[in-house]
Scaffold this motif. Sequence first.
Motif, PDB file in Angstrom:
ATOM      1  N   GLY A  86      75.308   6.096  62.624  1.00  0.00           N
ATOM      2  CA  GLY A  86      76.297   6.491  63.690  1.00  0.00           C
ATOM      3  C   GLY A  86      75.938   7.753  64.207  1.00  0.00           C
ATOM      4  N   SER A  87      76.196   7.948  65.575  1.00  0.00           N
ATOM      5  CA  SER A  87      75.697   9.291  66.160  1.00  0.00           C
ATOM      6  C   SER A  87      76.907  10.187  66.716  1.00  0.00           C
ATOM      7  CB  SER A  87      74.727   9.043  67.191  1.00  0.00           C
ATOM      8  OG  SER A  87      73.202   8.689  66.646  1.00  0.00           O
ATOM      9  N   LEU A  88      76.623  11.402  66.876  1.00  0.00           N
ATOM     10  CA  LEU A  88      77.489  12.049  67.509  1.00  0.00           C
ATOM     11  C   LEU A  88      76.818  13.473  68.180  1.00  0.00           C
ATOM     12  CD1 LEU A  88      81.335  13.378  66.156  1.00  0.00           C
ATOM     13  CD2 LEU A  88      79.858  14.768  67.790  1.00  0.00           C
ATOM     14  N   PRO A  89      76.416  13.275  69.401  1.00  0.00           N
ATOM     15  CA  PRO A  89      75.754  14.463  69.922  1.00  0.00           C
ATOM     16  C   PRO A  89      77.031  15.520  70.389  1.00  0.00           C
ATOM     17  CG  PRO A  89      76.312  12.436  71.710  1.00  0.00           C
ATOM     18  CD  PRO A  89      76.614  11.973  70.392  1.00  0.00           C
ATOM     19  N   GLN A  90      76.436  16.645  69.951  1.00  0.00           N
ATOM     20  CA  GLN A  90      77.437  17.732  69.839  1.00  0.00           C
ATOM     21  C   GLN A  90      77.204  18.921  70.725  1.00  0.00           C
ATOM     22  OE1 GLN A  90      77.768  19.782  65.975  1.00  0.00           O
ATOM     23  NE2 GLN A  90      80.125  19.494  66.044  1.00  0.00           N
ATOM     24  N   GLN A  91      76.412  19.860  70.092  1.00  0.00           N
ATOM     25  CA  GLN A  91      75.808  20.881  71.015  1.00  0.00           C
ATOM     26  C   GLN A  91      74.538  20.711  71.862  1.00  0.00           C
ATOM     27  OE1 GLN A  91      77.427  23.815  71.451  1.00  0.00           O
ATOM     28  NE2 GLN A  91      79.125  23.616  69.990  1.00  0.00           N
ATOM     29  N   LEU A  92      74.647  21.244  72.904  1.00  0.00           N
ATOM     30  CA  LEU A  92      73.449  21.363  73.733  1.00  0.00           C
ATOM     31  C   LEU A  92      72.872  22.458  74.449  1.00  0.00           C
ATOM     32  CD1 LEU A  92      73.368  18.413  76.720  1.00  0.00           C
ATOM     33  CD2 LEU A  92      73.004  20.814  77.323  1.00  0.00           C
ATOM     34  N   ALA A  93      71.720  22.723  74.358  1.00  0.00           N
ATOM     35  CA  ALA A  93      71.283  24.046  75.222  1.00  0.00           C
ATOM     36  C   ALA A  93      70.031  23.410  75.846  1.00  0.00           C
ATOM     37  CB  ALA A  93      70.826  24.768  73.937  1.00  0.00           C
ATOM     38  N   ILE A  94      69.607  24.065  77.091  1.00  0.00           N
ATOM     39  CA  ILE A  94      68.464  23.917  77.720  1.00  0.00           C
ATOM     40  C   ILE A  94      67.478  24.939  77.402  1.00  0.00           C
ATOM     41  CG2 ILE A  94      67.384  23.782  80.086  1.00  0.00           C
ATOM     42  CD1 ILE A  94      70.314  22.521  80.980  1.00  0.00           C
TER      43      ILE A  94
END
Length: 533
Positions: free
Chosen positions: A174-182
């Motif tokens: 099971g996934s949980l995409p959390q923080q994001l940075a470019i």
Amino acid sequence: MKQKTKGYLAFAFLGGILLTSTVLFALPPPPPIDMTDDDVQITKTGTPMDNFPDEQRATFCGAGGDAKSTSFVKEYQIPTLCTQPLAIKVAPDGNVWFVESNVGQIAKFNPMSEIFTEFENELWPDGARTMSWGMDYSSDGTMWYTDGSFDTIWRFDTINETYDAIAFPPSEVGSLPQQLAIHGSNIIVNDFTGSKITFFDLSHNIDEIEYSSIVAPIPNSFTGDFAIDSENNLWYTNWVPDTTGLLLKFNIEQYKQDSYLASTGMDIPLEGYFDVYDFPTDLTTANGLSVDENDNVWIVDTSSSFFFKFDPEEETFTKFITSTPQKSAYGNSTGIIKSPISRPYWSETDMNGNLIFNEQTSNQLAVFDIDNERLVEYMVPSKNPNWADCEDKSNSNCGVAQIFGFDAIGDKIWFTEWAENKIGVVDTGKPLPFTVSTDTESITLKKGEPQTISLNINNLSNTDKINFNFAHTASAVTKSSDLLVSHDFTSSDEIIVSVTASEIAISGDYKLLLGVYNSEINVSKYIDVVIEP
């Protein structure tokens, strides 16, 4: 520092191509609320409040208070009720963008006109809600953000005002995409429950996005926040609460240089691209992670009041502590809270040499001066009593607003109040009402023998009521502590602090935080303490 033996860890990479789409066939409607339950009452309002039963609305939508202000903090009420704002990002033009997680859409706030604009997401299922922790701005005018409910990465075109989405690569557990940075042409996302870090390559066809994932070495673990240092190394954490944890450094540049060898079929051991370090004692829930201008790694611990510095050159951790939460944040009407903690949650560093983090259960935003080891904590005025041990649930000065998202730009820190349906800004450029200094920067203690420290207060605005506050990183339990601290206000501008190491204290190096506070701000500095054997 002793490293975890990499040979015992399982490193792996996954990759593939994902299709972007303006139609999300994978988004199911939310599970319906059981309307046959006589105990569930839902009064229809035609607003996002309808996602919650009546009895839960004060908890999740706000306790009903208007936007408030202090000398340093100004709040703004979101026009739509119960949007649960979460991730937030300031664009280069100064506009403030944030995700309204209870309605799956994005909103913009213009600080000059103080006008909100909310952009309906027609792809979003009615009644669905999510937790969108990560958000970043791309130079092509798009905002990207994570969606933890539907395992999706959303893209909002701020020019054409359109949404589309990418399905996040799933994990078996099971996934949980959390923080994001470019970063350059890549979007980097941590999969909190899926034990991986994923890179999305935006340099080619935007409709067919290539991705690769680093699978975390600890099975059935959490993969936390991440940051990239000046040498293009990726730092991130992998941990199991109260069991084990690792700080990892992945050499991105070396891997890129060698990737062509892997394409020829050559077997390249992946562990060669990693450096791995065991967590120190007391670091158990590593959420926020940041890298400062000297490439030191900072990790905040959400199970305590601690935050940690990791020096890559010395390979050592140093433990710091926040101030003790003010009673207005936790209430304690039942008397069961003996040792309140602040729970630092996320962090970032700025261009002025500061570490900035949110203190979930202190209802504060903290600014730590890294070089001078000084801490300033700003109290957010809105509080929701349903999230604390407050006797009177209508008391607007007890509780926490759930300040989960923030973004620092210049001398401003923009933030969201998830449980109060507001955004706000801290003006760190305003002069402090008081500052503190000490007559020493360090003390050495023999067990059982006290020493005194003079804490001097420069009251710049003639503040009437200030209080003393201290905290330390030595062992401390309800009935016993390795460091015993007492104080005496000898005058309005001096406090004599007595510090004693107990007879059973554990020898070592510690940090002692001394400061003063009022209802709006806490100003403190750290003293090095050595307890001799």
